[in-house]
Design an enzyme around this catalytic site. Sequence first.
Site, PDB file in Angstrom:
ATOM      1  N   ASP A  92      -2.431 -18.780 -19.326  1.00  0.00           N
ATOM      2  CA  ASP A  92      -3.112 -17.993 -20.642  1.00  0.00           C
ATOM      3  C   ASP A  92      -2.080 -18.178 -22.021  1.00  0.00           C
ATOM      4  O   ASP A  92      -2.189 -17.535 -23.693  1.00  0.00           O
ATOM      5  CB  ASP A  92      -2.671 -15.942 -20.528  1.00  0.00           C
ATOM      6  N   ASP A 135      -3.651  -8.474 -11.331  1.00  0.00           N
ATOM      7  CA  ASP A 135      -4.090  -8.803 -12.990  1.00  0.00           C
ATOM      8  C   ASP A 135      -4.288  -7.718 -14.151  1.00  0.00           C
ATOM      9  O   ASP A 135      -4.347  -6.168 -13.936  1.00  0.00           O
ATOM     10  CB  ASP A 135      -5.811  -9.265 -13.710  1.00  0.00           C
ATOM     11  N   GLU A 142       0.753  -7.905 -13.186  1.00  0.00           N
ATOM     12  CA  GLU A 142       0.695  -8.632 -14.952  1.00  0.00           C
ATOM     13  C   GLU A 142       1.160  -7.708 -15.517  1.00  0.00           C
ATOM     14  O   GLU A 142       0.262  -6.807 -15.895  1.00  0.00           O
ATOM     15  CB  GLU A 142      -0.705  -9.402 -15.271  1.00  0.00           C
ATOM     16  N   ASP A 197      -5.163 -13.486  -6.890  1.00  0.00           N
ATOM     17  CA  ASP A 197      -5.566 -12.803  -8.087  1.00  0.00           C
ATOM     18  C   ASP A 197      -6.356 -11.968  -8.208  1.00  0.00           C
ATOM     19  O   ASP A 197      -7.159 -11.325  -7.833  1.00  0.00           O
ATOM     20  CB  ASP A 197      -5.646 -14.127  -9.135  1.00  0.00           C
TER      21      ASP A 197
END
Length: 538
Positions: free
Chosen positions: A329, A204, A267, A102
């Site tokens: 999330d 991200d 993302e 990530d």
Amino acid sequence: MSDQADMIWWKTGVIYQIYPRSFQDSDGDGVGDLRGIKRRLPYLRELDVEAIWLSPIFASPMADFGYDISDYTAIDPLFGTMSDFDALLEAAHPHGLKLLLDLVPNHTSDQHPWFVESRSSRDNAKRDWYLWRDPAPDGGPPNNWLSEFGGSAWHYDDTTGQYYYHAFLAQQPDLNWRHPQVRAAIYEMMRFWLRKGVDGFRVDVLWHLIKDSQFRDNPPNPDYQPGRPPHEQLQPLYSADQPEVQQVVAELRAVVDEFPDRLLIGEIYLPLERLVAYYGIDLSGAHLPFNFALLSAPWHARALAELIDRYEAVLPQGAWPNWVLGNHDRPRVASRVGAAQARVAAMLLLTLRGTPTIYYGDEIGLRQLPIAPDQVRDPFEKNVPGVGVGRDGCRTPMQWDASPFAGFSTVEPWLPLADDYAQDNVVNLSAADTSLLSLYRALIALRRRQPALQLGDYQPLAAQGDVLLFRRVGGGSSLLVALNLGAAPVAVLSEQFSLDGEILLSTFMDRAGERVGATLDLRGDEGVIIGPVPDPIV
């Protein structure tokens, strides 16, 4: 059907997301770690996923549980050491498992050395590595931008008398991606991990990287509803998704392309029409801009059919689609659609055209766990309580067995376990031939065997009432997928296309080999895959 050149691992395989804090604790501190993940690699190999993606494991004060990074090239001691990471990578690769990290390039921790320097003086060489602005004439924030985690996105710093911008927590100052040295530093950090053999990155909040150069006020959101998160009161017209971000995406991709066979995922929470721009000009951007549409789609046949058709229609020529049912999330799919429909959702995810991503625990039906106020850990929920934004409920520990603490740890975990862990766990579900876990394994195995499910075309057939029908065609075969999104039985008849074939898999896992003729009977909450299916009647 794509040719052999399209047999790329990230197109044909399944990605599995691990939230490291919650997967497996190996050292008895109640928090998952790298050695724990390594211990569970046999489970992932048996599930037969292609790649595992780890949420952040870098050094962090943990204000946002790792999404506030203080050192991009160090492992946080909570998760282990760099030697533990190397051991995980070395154990995963020989067994055909790819490893994705990530990447959090939009912001750092306020304890990162870059920001410590930046805030020390207006004249510091790294001052412009972050977004600093003078107060408004009234002394308040420079503009009206709001933090996604509540309140103003600007934090006043007494030391230098200016505000810095933070799209999320005040402890997560945003980097200035218009600064060439920032870009160079992040790109070199990426190379550090790629040289180690990491197989790619999930980036991200990719759409946040570039902000309006004039810092103009965001306009009000006319669709805002009371009770929604406060930041939705404004449209992020100037604080995200700026045109210049596409150059950054292309540069991120170029770094990844310096190394063979690596993957770049973005993302991006944007409407589909804007999401697909992140594939880049001539597909020079993200390989897979994450498509989160299923996370909020109404669970109705017509709505899903229209969503799939719209996504397929806006994809750039040659772009490869992807689908996601859950992540760290958003509420768990088993709670969003119900336990019965979670099986149908699994079949949908693993039969649509494109790369599927499974969120850890969805394959055993983990539910969104209600979190008592005194157990809340999520800073989003703490900052904006009572509107349903808490993420702790989808981050609870993996349920491995019926032993104390579900085999996740030997002590009380950092988040509570569901009451049903003694029944709903990997050991029990592995032993049950018709369990949800067995269904996931069967679906993934069928994808491996069927070229049409890996790279075949998607052909919509019908969406009437609770029934969604589509075909996957390619590699010399044609499969029909029929999903009953309702609780009532239904009989499917058609004059436009043939249903003749053999059931390869039912979500109930009890009809394999059954012949289908003019009518297909579906039980409530049942999906089936039928093959081979003749070409449509013209």
